[in-house]
Design a protein around this motif. Structure first.
Motif, PDB file in Angstrom:
ATOM      1  N   HIS A   1     -16.160  95.375  97.662  1.00 58.90           N
ATOM      2  CA  HIS A   1     -16.276  95.475  96.205  1.00 58.90           C
ATOM      3  C   HIS A   1     -17.526  94.744  95.737  1.00 58.90           C
ATOM      4  CE1 HIS A   1     -12.442  97.040  94.174  1.00 58.90           C
ATOM      5  NE2 HIS A   1     -12.488  97.524  95.403  1.00 58.90           N
ATOM      6  N   LYS A   2     -18.207  95.329  94.761  1.00 60.24           N
ATOM      7  CA  LYS A   2     -19.449  94.777  94.222  1.00 60.24           C
ATOM      8  C   LYS A   2     -19.221  94.417  92.752  1.00 60.24           C
ATOM      9  CE  LYS A   2     -24.161  96.359  93.074  1.00 60.24           C
ATOM     10  NZ  LYS A   2     -25.084  97.533  93.107  1.00 60.24           N
ATOM     11  N   PRO A   3     -19.105  93.120  92.440  1.00 62.82           N
ATOM     12  CA  PRO A   3     -18.830  92.724  91.057  1.00 62.82           C
ATOM     13  C   PRO A   3     -20.059  92.652  90.173  1.00 62.82           C
ATOM     14  CG  PRO A   3     -18.901  90.780  92.434  1.00 62.82           C
ATOM     15  CD  PRO A   3     -19.104  91.960  93.349  1.00 62.82           C
ATOM     16  N   GLY A   4     -21.243  92.764  90.773  1.00 58.82           N
ATOM     17  CA  GLY A   4     -22.458  92.672  89.972  1.00 58.82           C
ATOM     18  C   GLY A   4     -23.661  92.417  90.843  1.00 58.82           C
ATOM     19  N   ALA A   5     -24.652  91.755  90.252  1.00 61.61           N
ATOM     20  CA  ALA A   5     -25.904  91.471  90.961  1.00 61.61           C
ATOM     21  C   ALA A   5     -26.417  90.104  90.553  1.00 61.61           C
ATOM     22  CB  ALA A   5     -26.942  92.540  90.644  1.00 61.61           C
ATOM     23  N   TYR A   6     -26.985  89.393  91.520  1.00 65.38           N
ATOM     24  CA  TYR A   6     -27.696  88.149  91.223  1.00 65.38           C
ATOM     25  C   TYR A   6     -29.185  88.466  91.304  1.00 65.38           C
ATOM     26  CZ  TYR A   6     -29.898  83.626  91.739  1.00 65.38           C
ATOM     27  OH  TYR A   6     -30.726  82.545  91.574  1.00 65.38           O
TER      28      TYR A   6
ATOM     29  N   VAL B   1     -25.749  89.352  86.762  1.00 66.89           N
ATOM     30  CA  VAL B   1     -25.350  90.553  86.027  1.00 66.89           C
ATOM     31  C   VAL B   1     -23.913  90.857  86.437  1.00 66.89           C
ATOM     32  CG1 VAL B   1     -25.787  93.004  85.634  1.00 66.89           C
ATOM     33  CG2 VAL B   1     -27.712  91.431  85.965  1.00 66.89           C
ATOM     34  N   LYS B   2     -22.970  90.628  85.538  1.00 61.61           N
ATOM     35  CA  LYS B   2     -21.552  90.810  85.848  1.00 61.61           C
ATOM     36  C   LYS B   2     -21.044  92.115  85.239  1.00 61.61           C
ATOM     37  CE  LYS B   2     -20.520  85.907  86.383  1.00 61.61           C
ATOM     38  NZ  LYS B   2     -19.624  84.778  86.013  1.00 61.61           N
ATOM     39  N   PHE B   3     -20.600  93.026  86.114  1.00 61.12           N
ATOM     40  CA  PHE B   3     -20.156  94.336  85.655  1.00 61.12           C
ATOM     41  C   PHE B   3     -18.923  94.264  84.754  1.00 61.12           C
ATOM     42  CE2 PHE B   3     -21.987  96.247  89.827  1.00 61.12           C
ATOM     43  CZ  PHE B   3     -23.270  96.134  89.305  1.00 61.12           C
ATOM     44  N   GLU B   4     -18.221  93.140  84.775  1.00 64.87           N
ATOM     45  CA  GLU B   4     -17.012  93.032  83.957  1.00 64.87           C
ATOM     46  C   GLU B   4     -17.329  93.150  82.466  1.00 64.87           C
ATOM     47  OE1 GLU B   4     -16.845  88.107  83.734  1.00 64.87           O
ATOM     48  OE2 GLU B   4     -15.579  89.198  85.142  1.00 64.87           O
TER      49      GLU B   4
ATOM     50  N   ARG C   1     -22.617  83.961 101.773  1.00 66.28           N
ATOM     51  CA  ARG C   1     -22.593  84.836 100.602  1.00 66.28           C
ATOM     52  C   ARG C   1     -22.792  84.040  99.323  1.00 66.28           C
ATOM     53  NH1 ARG C   1     -18.563  89.912 101.349  1.00 66.28           N
ATOM     54  NH2 ARG C   1     -19.242  90.530 103.435  1.00 66.28           N
ATOM     55  N   LEU C   2     -22.976  84.764  98.215  1.00 61.94           N
ATOM     56  CA  LEU C   2     -23.146  84.111  96.929  1.00 61.94           C
ATOM     57  C   LEU C   2     -21.854  83.387  96.537  1.00 61.94           C
ATOM     58  CD1 LEU C   2     -25.042  86.958  95.043  1.00 61.94           C
ATOM     59  CD2 LEU C   2     -26.016  84.808  95.858  1.00 61.94           C
ATOM     60  N   PRO C   3     -21.952  82.289  95.816  1.00 62.52           N
ATOM     61  CA  PRO C   3     -20.772  81.487  95.483  1.00 62.52           C
ATOM     62  C   PRO C   3     -20.052  81.965  94.218  1.00 62.52           C
ATOM     63  CG  PRO C   3     -22.738  80.388  94.697  1.00 62.52           C
ATOM     64  CD  PRO C   3     -23.209  81.639  95.405  1.00 62.52           C
ATOM     65  N   ASP C   4     -18.996  81.234  93.873  1.00 61.92           N
ATOM     66  CA  ASP C   4     -18.290  81.375  92.586  1.00 61.92           C
ATOM     67  C   ASP C   4     -17.720  82.765  92.361  1.00 61.92           C
ATOM     68  OD1 ASP C   4     -19.057  78.737  92.066  1.00 61.92           O
ATOM     69  OD2 ASP C   4     -20.949  79.393  91.182  1.00 61.92           O
ATOM     70  N   GLY C   5     -17.039  83.311  93.387  1.00 60.27           N
ATOM     71  CA  GLY C   5     -16.390  84.604  93.210  1.00 60.27           C
ATOM     72  C   GLY C   5     -17.348  85.767  93.087  1.00 60.27           C
ATOM     73  N   PHE C   6     -18.617  85.523  93.375  1.00 56.43           N
ATOM     74  CA  PHE C   6     -19.642  86.560  93.260  1.00 56.43           C
ATOM     75  C   PHE C   6     -20.088  86.995  94.650  1.00 56.43           C
ATOM     76  CE2 PHE C   6     -23.405  88.005  90.529  1.00 56.43           C
ATOM     77  CZ  PHE C   6     -22.601  88.750  89.691  1.00 56.43           C
ATOM     78  N   ASP C   7     -19.213  86.788  95.642  1.00 55.31           N
ATOM     79  CA  ASP C   7     -19.612  86.945  97.036  1.00 55.31           C
ATOM     80  C   ASP C   7     -19.932  88.384  97.422  1.00 55.31           C
ATOM     81  OD1 ASP C   7     -16.648  87.112  96.710  1.00 55.31           O
ATOM     82  OD2 ASP C   7     -16.742  87.715  98.805  1.00 55.31           O
ATOM     83  N   GLY C   8     -19.440  89.375  96.663  1.00 52.17           N
ATOM     84  CA  GLY C   8     -19.736  90.762  96.991  1.00 52.17           C
ATOM     85  C   GLY C   8     -20.942  91.323  96.272  1.00 52.17           C
ATOM     86  N   ALA C   9     -21.618  90.487  95.483  1.00 48.70           N
ATOM     87  CA  ALA C   9     -22.760  90.955  94.687  1.00 48.70           C
ATOM     88  C   ALA C   9     -24.006  91.111  95.550  1.00 48.70           C
ATOM     89  CB  ALA C   9     -23.042  89.986  93.545  1.00 48.70           C
TER      90      ALA C   9
ATOM     91  N   SER D   1     -18.631  95.164 104.241  1.00 42.99           N
ATOM     92  CA  SER D   1     -17.239  94.854 104.548  1.00 42.99           C
ATOM     93  C   SER D   1     -17.006  94.442 106.001  1.00 42.99           C
ATOM     94  CB  SER D   1     -16.343  96.053 104.224  1.00 42.99           C
ATOM     95  OG  SER D   1     -16.750  97.193 104.966  1.00 42.99           O
ATOM     96  N   ASP D   2     -17.946  94.775 106.896  1.00 40.65           N
ATOM     97  CA  ASP D   2     -17.770  94.389 108.301  1.00 40.65           C
ATOM     98  C   ASP D   2     -18.366  93.012 108.595  1.00 40.65           C
ATOM     99  OD1 ASP D   2     -20.446  94.918 108.117  1.00 40.65           O
ATOM    100  OD2 ASP D   2     -20.506  96.397 109.741  1.00 40.65           O
ATOM    101  N   GLN D   3     -18.575  92.241 107.509  1.00 43.23           N
ATOM    102  CA  GLN D   3     -19.092  90.877 107.594  1.00 43.23           C
ATOM    103  C   GLN D   3     -20.548  90.810 108.048  1.00 43.23           C
ATOM    104  OE1 GLN D   3     -17.189  88.490 106.182  1.00 43.23           O
ATOM    105  NE2 GLN D   3     -15.918  90.309 105.799  1.00 43.23           N
ATOM    106  N   THR D   4     -21.255  91.930 107.941  1.00 41.32           N
ATOM    107  CA  THR D   4     -22.698  91.891 108.126  1.00 41.32           C
ATOM    108  C   THR D   4     -23.364  91.899 106.754  1.00 41.32           C
ATOM    109  OG1 THR D   4     -22.874  94.302 108.272  1.00 41.32           O
ATOM    110  CG2 THR D   4     -22.608  93.096 110.338  1.00 41.32           C
ATOM    111  N   MET D   5     -24.640  91.588 106.760  1.00 44.38           N
ATOM    112  CA  MET D   5     -25.412  91.610 105.521  1.00 44.38           C
ATOM    113  C   MET D   5     -26.704  92.363 105.764  1.00 44.38           C
ATOM    114  SD  MET D   5     -26.619  88.464 103.049  1.00 44.38           S
ATOM    115  CE  MET D   5     -24.948  88.179 102.452  1.00 44.38           C
ATOM    116  N   SER D   6     -26.965  93.347 104.926  1.00 43.60           N
ATOM    117  CA  SER D   6     -28.225  94.079 104.964  1.00 43.60           C
ATOM    118  C   SER D   6     -29.263  93.267 104.198  1.00 43.60           C
ATOM    119  CB  SER D   6     -28.041  95.456 104.312  1.00 43.60           C
ATOM    120  OG  SER D   6     -29.279  96.109 104.132  1.00 43.60           O
ATOM    121  N   VAL D   7     -30.349  92.916 104.874  1.00 44.06           N
ATOM    122  CA  VAL D   7     -31.400  92.103 104.261  1.00 44.06           C
ATOM    123  C   VAL D   7     -32.738  92.811 104.446  1.00 44.06           C
ATOM    124  CG1 VAL D   7     -32.602  89.881 104.263  1.00 44.06           C
ATOM    125  CG2 VAL D   7     -30.128  89.971 104.710  1.00 44.06           C
ATOM    126  N   GLY D   8     -33.420  93.090 103.331  1.00 43.20           N
ATOM    127  CA  GLY D   8     -34.684  93.812 103.410  1.00 43.20           C
ATOM    128  C   GLY D   8     -35.764  93.176 102.566  1.00 43.20           C
TER     129      GLY D   8
END
Length: 488
Positions: free
Chosen positions: A74-79, A89-92, A201-209, A226-233
């Motif tokens: 799940h993606k709650p937003g963007a940092y 940026v919080k999608f909520e 990951r990002l802190p404060d409940g924003f870990d999926g951003a 979701s497989d605990q990897t991170m795409s970094v470019g």
């Protein structure tokens, strides 16, 4: 082995998000749809971060439950940490039905959409390549195909009433027949990326951003999966990349990570578990997206930039526009020139609006107040600057446009502003290394501006202006009611 039919009502080239979305929407409206995909899924693809606007299209496809159940991140937003300014940026803050999106592995996501298309009745043939398209005048009428099964090569021809070109970057129609693809010098960027295990990951409940941050030579993305990897470019302009050509690809990548305190911290205890990949010349546009009997969707029509994660959004959004146009055309509710006009204008405006916003981010002299102000000028959903920016960047403004007649007033300032923005970027990017080639770059920009001029003409009153997408009781286009003229 299933046999490709000799005729079909709609032929879709390509089984990525654009092709599978258009095919599913059309078959659910009663069309006979055949989809030919060159690869055999699952196959790797970059572009893992989705926008909240996708949720509404998932609902129209009847696929949202499958996407939810798959377990994508799940993606709650963007940092965003841009030029030393950082904000969340919080999608909520969006409407209650679009408070999140997903970070996806594209091999899994694309296969899920394609399998759903099959389940809805789309005739799907993987490992099948289009070799040529035949025309009657300007209208495509048939295509020859080739596939190899068990070492045996099979070929054939399929005729059709309508063609959906969702062939991705290959762009069958744009590159082989229309010859109308242009590359802006201002967006000639190179992306390098890899995948990391055990990244912080990002802190404060924003870990999926998604994290989007600037570095001295460009900018970086960090997308948790979701497989605990991170795409970094890392993304940098081609001229900057050439200046550093003495360094290896791996060293360029590692250097960018070292230059970002945010990303460096995220990867401090992480391990690179993939090769470092690279891609260039991915920003382009066709100067028209449709014509008699055909529509270009997603990457077959245009691609801007990884910034703001617009790739999948423009793919499925263009598929919605095309499907709605075709359904009303086939039912005799509109004429073909109206369907083409609506599609051209709607997709052009979405593309141009994102281009202006991305261009502002790339302008070294722009600050957050500039992005927010621009967002407010180009939206109609909110008088709140931050919320207006979010609606634009999250694709929800495009969905609102599709379902309402588009007011031309929003785009009155685009021609001059867009030219100024792209010329500023061009001047900032011309370095000593490429001054000798500046005339070629100016020629490239001039060709691109010709395509942009064509877009701008489609924002003026014309065919399709009073049309908008409806989804109930059936998908299609409706016509805005014009007040009756008063006798004088």
């Amino acid at each position: 082995m299933s046999i490709v039919p000799s005729s079909t009502q709609v032929l879709v080239i390509g089984g990525g998000p654009a092709g599978s979305t258009a095919a599913t929407l059309l078959v659910r409206e009663g069309f006979d749809v055949t989809l030919l995909e060159r690869e055999v899924f699952p196959r790797y693809h970059i572009g893992e971060s989705l926008l909240p606007a996708a949720l509404e299209i998932f609902d129209l496809l009847g696929v949202r439950e499958k996407v939810e159940a798959h377990g994508f991140q799940h993606k709650p937003g963007a940092y965003i940490d841009w030029n030393s300014e950082g904000w969340n940026v919080k999608f909520e803050r969006l409407n209650e039905n679009q408070t999140y999106s997903f970070q996806v592995r594209r091999d899994e996501f694309d296969q899920l959409l394609l399998e759903h298309a099959k389940s809805q009745g789309v005739k799907v043939f993987e490992g099948t390549e289009i070799k040529s398209v035949s025309f009657e005048g300007d209208r495509p009428r048939s295509a020859t195909w080739s596939q190899t099964v068990g070492g045996d090569r099979h070929t054939g021809e399929v005729s059709f009433d309508f063609l959906i070109d969702a062939s991705g970057r290959a762009g069958v129609m744009a590159t082989q027949y229309l010859k109308n693809r242009h590359f802006p010098s201002t967006f000639q960027n190179i992306a390098t990326w890899g995948y990391w295990k055990n990244a912080e990951r990002l802190p404060d409940g924003f870990d999926g951003a998604i994290a989007t941050v600037t570095v001295p030579d460009g900018w970086m993305w960090a997308i948790p999966l979701s497989d605990q990897t991170m795409s970094v470019g890392v993304v940098m302009h081609k001229s900057t990349y050439k200046q550093k050509r003495n360094a290896s690809l791996q060293d360029l990548y590692a250097g960018a990570i070292a230059d970002s305190p945010v990303v460096k911290k995220m990867l401090a205890q992480a391990e690179l578990v993939s090769e470092v990949k690279v891609e260039q010349d991915y920003s382009y546009t066709a100067d028209s997206f449709s014509g008699p009997g055909y529509f270009l969707l997603g990457d077959a029509a245009c691609f801007l930039d990884p910034l703001l994660s617009t790739g999948v959004h423009l793919a499925i959004y263009s598929a919605l526009l095309a499907a709605a146009s075709l359904t009303s055309l086939q039912r005799g509710e509109i004429k073909e020139e109206q369907a083409i006009g609506f599609f051209e204008k709607s997709l052009s405006q979405a593309y141009l609006r994102f281009m202006m916003l991305i261009g502002a981010f790339y302008d070294k002299n722009c600050l957050s107040e500039n992005y927010l102000s621009m967002g407010q000028k180009l939206t109609r959903l909110s008088s709140d600057q931050v919320l207006a920016f979010m609606h634009l960047a999250c694709g929800t403004e495009d969905m609102a446009d599709a379902q309402n007649p588009i007011p031309n007033s929003i785009f009155e300032e685009i021609p001059q502003q867009l030219r100024e923005r792209l010329n500023i970027l061009h001047n900032q990017q011309v370095s000593d290394d490429i001054k000798d080639k500046s005339s070629d770059l100016l020629k490239t920009n001039a060709e691109f501006f010709e395509a942009v001029d064509g877009f701008l003409l489609r924002t003026t009153p014309g065919a399709g202006d009073d049309l908008y997408v409806v989804t109930q009781p059936r998908l299609g286009l409706a016509q805005a009611k014009v007040p009756a003229l008063q006798n004088v």
